[in-house]
Design an enzyme around this catalytic site. Sequence first.
Site, PDB file in Angstrom:
ATOM      1  N   GLY A   1       0.843  -1.201   0.000  1.00 52.01           N
ATOM      2  CA  GLY A   1       0.000   0.000   0.000  1.00 52.01           C
ATOM      3  C   GLY A   1       0.875   1.246   0.000  1.00 52.01           C
TER       4      GLY A   1
ATOM      5  N   ILE B   1       2.072   3.225   2.330  1.00 55.78           N
ATOM      6  CA  ILE B   1       3.217   3.350   3.244  1.00 55.78           C
ATOM      7  C   ILE B   1       4.327   2.370   2.837  1.00 55.78           C
ATOM      8  CG2 ILE B   1       3.991   3.316   5.645  1.00 55.78           C
ATOM      9  CD1 ILE B   1       1.111   3.972   6.494  1.00 55.78           C
TER      10      ILE B   1
ATOM     11  N   ARG C   1      -1.344  -9.354   0.410  1.00 59.64           N
ATOM     12  CA  ARG C   1      -2.417 -10.360   0.344  1.00 59.64           C
ATOM     13  C   ARG C   1      -2.811 -10.671  -1.103  1.00 59.64           C
ATOM     14  NH1 ARG C   1      -6.507  -5.973   2.754  1.00 59.64           N
ATOM     15  NH2 ARG C   1      -6.179  -4.617   1.013  1.00 59.64           N
TER      16      ARG C   1
ATOM     17  N   THR D   1       6.479  -0.693  12.089  1.00 57.74           N
ATOM     18  CA  THR D   1       5.777   0.570  12.360  1.00 57.74           C
ATOM     19  C   THR D   1       4.286   0.388  12.076  1.00 57.74           C
ATOM     20  OG1 THR D   1       6.258   1.268  10.090  1.00 57.74           O
ATOM     21  CG2 THR D   1       7.743   2.085  11.802  1.00 57.74           C
TER      22      THR D   1
ATOM     23  N   ARG E   1       1.556  -2.645  13.284  1.00 54.10           N
ATOM     24  CA  ARG E   1       0.849  -2.995  14.522  1.00 54.10           C
ATOM     25  C   ARG E   1       1.571  -4.169  15.180  1.00 54.10           C
ATOM     26  NH1 ARG E   1      -1.100   1.241  14.136  1.00 54.10           N
ATOM     27  NH2 ARG E   1      -3.307   1.861  14.112  1.00 54.10           N
TER      28      ARG E   1
ATOM     29  N   GLU F   1       0.259  -2.427  23.640  1.00 50.44           N
ATOM     30  CA  GLU F   1       0.700  -1.085  24.034  1.00 50.44           C
ATOM     31  C   GLU F   1      -0.419  -0.272  24.682  1.00 50.44           C
ATOM     32  OE1 GLU F   1       1.783   0.036  19.871  1.00 50.44           O
ATOM     33  OE2 GLU F   1       0.471   1.755  20.224  1.00 50.44           O
TER      34      GLU F   1
ATOM     35  N   HIS G   1       5.361   4.552  19.587  1.00 46.17           N
ATOM     36  CA  HIS G   1       4.336   4.760  18.563  1.00 46.17           C
ATOM     37  C   HIS G   1       4.346   6.199  18.025  1.00 46.17           C
ATOM     38  CE1 HIS G   1       0.406   2.817  17.000  1.00 46.17           C
ATOM     39  NE2 HIS G   1       0.911   3.657  16.113  1.00 46.17           N
TER      40      HIS G   1
ATOM     41  N   GLY H   1       4.924   6.987  14.671  1.00 46.16           N
ATOM     42  CA  GLY H   1       4.881   6.984  13.204  1.00 46.16           C
ATOM     43  C   GLY H   1       4.370   8.267  12.569  1.00 46.16           C
TER      44      GLY H   1
HETATM   45  C1  GLV Z   1      -0.877   4.870  13.494  1.00 44.07           C
HETATM   46  O1  GLV Z   1      -0.466   3.814  13.868  1.00 44.07           O
HETATM   47  C2  GLV Z   1      -2.098   5.032  12.805  1.00 44.07           C
HETATM   48  O2  GLV Z   1      -2.817   4.045  12.582  1.00 44.07           O
HETATM   49  O3  GLV Z   1      -2.429   6.169  12.465  1.00 44.07           O
END
Ligand code: GLV
Length: 305
Positions: free
Chosen positions: A148, A150, A170, A230, A232, A261, A279, A281
Amino acid sequence: MILATSPMVGSALEELGATHEVRIIPFRSEAWTAALPEARALLVLLSEPLTPEDLGRAPNLRAVATYSVGVNHLPLAECEARGIRVISTPGTLTDATADLALALLLALTRRLAEGEALVRSGHWKGWAPDQLLGMGLRGRTCGIFGAGAIGRAFATRAWALGMEVAFWDREGSGGTVDFGPSSGPRIPLDALLARSSVVSLHCPLTSDTRNLLDARRLRQMARGAVLINTARGGIVDEAAAIDLLHEGHLGGAGLDVYAGEPALDQRWLSAPRTVLLPHLGSATVETRSAMARQVCSGIREALGN
Ligand code: GLV
């Protein structure tokens, strides 16, 4: 009424408040639960899982919004069944998250945390030929889970470092994924794990990807390869990853996310060759402000005014 659980960065929520009633009430407080029946839109954070029961208490709900791109904490099937719009922030945090994955990759492979600690300790004795040697990246393969936005943005960064890039997602194997300046093959998971010196996760957490990197698959990674997450925490069997770090099979782990977390498996804290972030990101002023604007305009649109 729009029921939010916390303020957001920038002025978007205040601006929404100029035309709509917005209440900010801490998640799962008594007052929050009491306000559910009046809510036409809910706004939560990624750390605030909503349940079908919450939706059941909110008969007027038209939208559920999250200040995140991930939607794994939302009752998606119930939202769909009830025609409730789900609003998140796709696109907005692509570069920020890819940048952070790159930062983790470099911090890990160039041993930045250890080097910094050495200087701060006051015990650094000066340059030495074999001091804190890391892993060079040029010519190595970077295996990316998820093709995707990212994943592709991270691919451009890995490519700029001289890495070969390969993808798994996938859609299965075959063909190539174009990521702008170049492209990389989409290959089977086993091959990706065996070939990559760096594995970076950029897929959502779903029932298909939960525990995808279990003990068996982590062991399929090339000895000494590093893992960057980065996405989950739930995508990785963390206990197995920690064991493999101690064994030396896993060359390192750079993590921004964790299964439970903010509670962490305490063994992360003493696991070797790790860089652990809280977390971060999407944590830039620009990105968090843009995410707030995206969420608020989605809510406006869903409420039809
Ligand atoms: C960060 O982890 C988000 O989902 O925005």
